[in-house]
Design a protein around this motif. Sequence first.
Motif, mmCIF file in Angstrom:
data_model
loop_
_atom_site.group_PDB
_atom_site.id
_atom_site.type_symbol
_atom_site.label_atom_id
_atom_site.label_comp_id
_atom_site.label_asym_id
_atom_site.label_seq_id
_atom_site.Cartn_x
_atom_site.Cartn_y
_atom_site.Cartn_z
ATOM 1 N N LEU A 51 0.697 -1.045 -0.212
ATOM 2 C CA LEU A 51 -0.094 -0.125 -0.151
ATOM 3 C C LEU A 51 1.088 1.176 0.253
ATOM 4 O O LEU A 51 0.600 2.206 -0.435
ATOM 5 C CB LEU A 51 -1.074 -0.021 1.104
ATOM 6 C CG LEU A 51 -2.275 -0.915 1.792
ATOM 7 C CD1 LEU A 51 -2.828 -1.309 2.425
ATOM 8 C CD2 LEU A 51 -3.172 -1.055 -0.215
ATOM 9 N N ASP A 52 2.257 1.084 0.346
ATOM 10 C CA ASP A 52 2.669 2.085 0.518
ATOM 11 C C ASP A 52 4.030 1.895 -0.654
ATOM 12 O O ASP A 52 4.428 3.408 -0.535
ATOM 13 C CB ASP A 52 4.023 2.116 1.833
ATOM 14 C CG ASP A 52 2.963 2.359 3.067
ATOM 15 O OD1 ASP A 52 1.913 2.888 2.864
ATOM 16 O OD2 ASP A 52 3.877 1.942 4.221
ATOM 17 N N GLY A 53 3.316 1.429 -1.642
ATOM 18 C CA GLY A 53 4.062 1.643 -3.069
ATOM 19 C C GLY A 53 5.783 1.020 -2.896
ATOM 20 O O GLY A 53 6.247 0.868 -4.400
ATOM 21 N N ALA A 54 6.063 -0.263 -1.816
ATOM 22 C CA ALA A 54 6.814 -0.315 -2.593
ATOM 23 C C ALA A 54 6.968 -1.935 -3.744
ATOM 24 O O ALA A 54 6.301 -2.441 -3.419
ATOM 25 C CB ALA A 54 7.329 -1.543 -1.306
ATOM 26 N N SER A 55 7.428 -1.570 -4.722
ATOM 27 C CA SER A 55 8.142 -2.546 -5.301
ATOM 28 C C SER A 55 8.327 -4.210 -4.649
ATOM 29 O O SER A 55 8.938 -4.625 -3.419
ATOM 30 C CB SER A 55 9.635 -2.538 -6.305
ATOM 31 O OG SER A 55 10.654 -2.437 -6.311
ATOM 32 N N SER A 56 8.408 -4.830 -5.416
ATOM 33 C CA SER A 56 8.290 -7.083 -5.315
ATOM 34 C C SER A 56 9.759 -6.870 -4.747
ATOM 35 O O SER A 56 10.185 -7.182 -3.698
ATOM 36 C CB SER A 56 8.579 -7.651 -6.131
ATOM 37 O OG SER A 56 6.942 -7.576 -6.364
ATOM 38 N N PHE A 57 10.278 -5.897 -5.370
ATOM 39 C CA PHE A 57 12.206 -6.181 -4.834
ATOM 40 C C PHE A 57 12.440 -5.565 -3.806
ATOM 41 O O PHE A 57 13.617 -5.895 -2.993
ATOM 42 C CB PHE A 57 13.473 -5.545 -6.606
ATOM 43 C CG PHE A 57 14.553 -4.847 -6.088
ATOM 44 C CD1 PHE A 57 15.396 -5.833 -5.953
ATOM 45 C CD2 PHE A 57 15.185 -4.134 -5.464
ATOM 46 C CE1 PHE A 57 16.564 -6.325 -5.657
ATOM 47 C CE2 PHE A 57 16.290 -3.749 -4.831
ATOM 48 C CZ PHE A 57 16.885 -4.814 -5.372
ATOM 49 N N ILE B 75 12.398 -6.504 4.263
ATOM 50 C CA ILE B 75 11.478 -6.665 4.372
ATOM 51 C C ILE B 75 12.050 -7.734 4.713
ATOM 52 O O ILE B 75 12.202 -8.821 5.851
ATOM 53 C CB ILE B 75 9.696 -6.198 4.542
ATOM 54 C CG1 ILE B 75 9.958 -4.534 4.444
ATOM 55 C CG2 ILE B 75 9.185 -6.758 5.154
ATOM 56 C CD1 ILE B 75 8.460 -4.262 4.085
ATOM 57 N N ILE B 76 12.070 -8.793 3.855
ATOM 58 C CA ILE B 76 11.666 -10.107 2.985
ATOM 59 C C ILE B 76 12.902 -11.470 3.760
ATOM 60 O O ILE B 76 13.256 -11.850 5.409
ATOM 61 C CB ILE B 76 11.194 -10.990 2.764
ATOM 62 C CG1 ILE B 76 9.894 -10.313 1.915
ATOM 63 C CG2 ILE B 76 10.931 -12.735 2.553
ATOM 64 C CD1 ILE B 76 8.976 -10.596 1.299
ATOM 65 N N ILE B 77 13.470 -10.347 3.298
ATOM 66 C CA ILE B 77 15.027 -11.331 3.957
ATOM 67 C C ILE B 77 16.103 -10.403 4.888
ATOM 68 O O ILE B 77 16.141 -11.943 5.457
ATOM 69 C CB ILE B 77 16.090 -10.747 2.126
ATOM 70 C CG1 ILE B 77 15.571 -11.867 0.667
ATOM 71 C CG2 ILE B 77 17.558 -11.034 2.330
ATOM 72 C CD1 ILE B 77 16.751 -11.048 0.063
ATOM 73 N N PRO B 78 15.775 -9.379 5.533
ATOM 74 C CA PRO B 78 15.976 -9.528 6.826
ATOM 75 C C PRO B 78 15.390 -10.533 7.617
ATOM 76 O O PRO B 78 16.600 -10.608 8.423
ATOM 77 C CB PRO B 78 15.869 -7.721 7.092
ATOM 78 C CG PRO B 78 15.917 -6.752 5.552
ATOM 79 C CD PRO B 78 15.397 -7.591 4.632
ATOM 80 N N GLN B 79 14.164 -10.377 7.631
ATOM 81 C CA GLN B 79 13.488 -11.512 9.013
ATOM 82 C C GLN B 79 13.727 -12.353 8.592
ATOM 83 O O GLN B 79 14.048 -13.440 9.269
ATOM 84 C CB GLN B 79 11.710 -11.249 8.702
ATOM 85 C CG GLN B 79 11.167 -10.158 8.688
ATOM 86 C CD GLN B 79 10.080 -9.954 8.906
ATOM 87 O OE1 GLN B 79 9.321 -10.406 9.826
ATOM 88 N NE2 GLN B 79 9.130 -8.556 8.018
ATOM 89 N N LEU B 80 14.784 -12.881 7.538
ATOM 90 C CA LEU B 80 15.266 -14.624 6.896
ATOM 91 C C LEU B 80 15.966 -14.625 7.576
ATOM 92 O O LEU B 80 17.368 -15.840 8.303
ATOM 93 C CB LEU B 80 15.367 -14.815 6.091
ATOM 94 C CG LEU B 80 14.311 -15.037 5.192
ATOM 95 C CD1 LEU B 80 14.066 -15.217 3.460
ATOM 96 C CD2 LEU B 80 13.081 -16.295 5.501
ATOM 97 N N ARG B 81 16.850 -13.409 8.918
ATOM 98 C CA ARG B 81 18.314 -14.137 9.170
ATOM 99 C C ARG B 81 18.725 -15.236 10.196
ATOM 100 O O ARG B 81 19.489 -15.556 10.792
ATOM 101 C CB ARG B 81 18.475 -12.442 10.862
ATOM 102 C CG ARG B 81 19.942 -12.384 10.494
ATOM 103 C CD ARG B 81 20.321 -11.369 11.526
ATOM 104 N NE ARG B 81 20.454 -10.096 10.208
ATOM 105 C CZ ARG B 81 20.504 -8.639 10.909
ATOM 106 N NH1 ARG B 81 20.246 -8.720 12.616
ATOM 107 N NH2 ARG B 81 19.442 -8.462 9.773
#
Length: 301
Positions: free
Chosen positions: A199-205, A211-217
């Motif tokens: 909703l904030d306009g962030a692209s998939s990349f 967001i996603i990869i940092p949470q996979l630490r």
Amino acid sequence: MASQGKYSSRQFWQQLLPKIVIAPSFALILFFVYGFIAWTTYISFSRSRMLPNYNLDGVRPYEKLWNSLTWQVALENLAIFGILYIVICCALGLLLAILLDQKIRIEGGLRPIFLYPMALSFIVTGTAWKWFLNPGLGLEKTMHELGWESFSFDWLINPDMAIYTIVIAGVWQTSGFVMAMFLAGLRGIDSEMLKAAQLDGASSFQMYRRIIIPQLRPVFLSAFIVLAHMAIKSYDLVIALTGGGPGNATALPATFMYSYTFSRNQMAVGSASAIIMLMTIAAIIIPYLYSELKEPKHGEH
């Protein structure tokens, strides 16, 4: 009073029975695992050669170990194999997990295909890749028969490239398992957070990078621990694929340990190499376990 006595007796046996059941297994583990670790440690300081000799020789076996050119080659090969093996498995596993996380229709069929190599033993994997990479049997011969006479792929018999065949076979077998770890991590990420980012306009990349990869630490750390452990103790894959050759081109600490203990009749030196391997694995695993146990449980502050 009688009923209270029966209750106390029943409670006593309920508490004692699990300990009785576990005791034989605990005793066997204590003897055959930790007992033999202690025995190997003692032998590594002894004068043992073909057979155990319980006369101590100080740190001389360790001096012989570190002065051995074969051991130095094995350490160099472990560095090459370990770094490439861990990095490629993590990168490929993450990529496959991201692709499967797109909710594609054939996900149910692809997951078993990627995971299947992990169901095989390293002996089977090494043997299969030995046939495939053998210039006289596999890929090179097939290309020549198809008319591509100039094609050459002799890594298996090339001392400078043979270690990379171990990397190829290891990555093929383990990357699917790493994919499953990353896929579980991806499925555990809060979808509401991702929707808010969209909703904030962030692209998939941007979502994957920020967001996603940092949470996979934690998944990266777990994958590193598993892969590093497998790389250090790799033996059967090397023996089945290259036999440690050509020469010592693919020797690893595990093959060095076996060779010096059972082929060269240097049991003390072989035991010293085993203790070095054990200490290396412990140096990787113990901090990880400590960090896991130190993390506060849910609801604790």
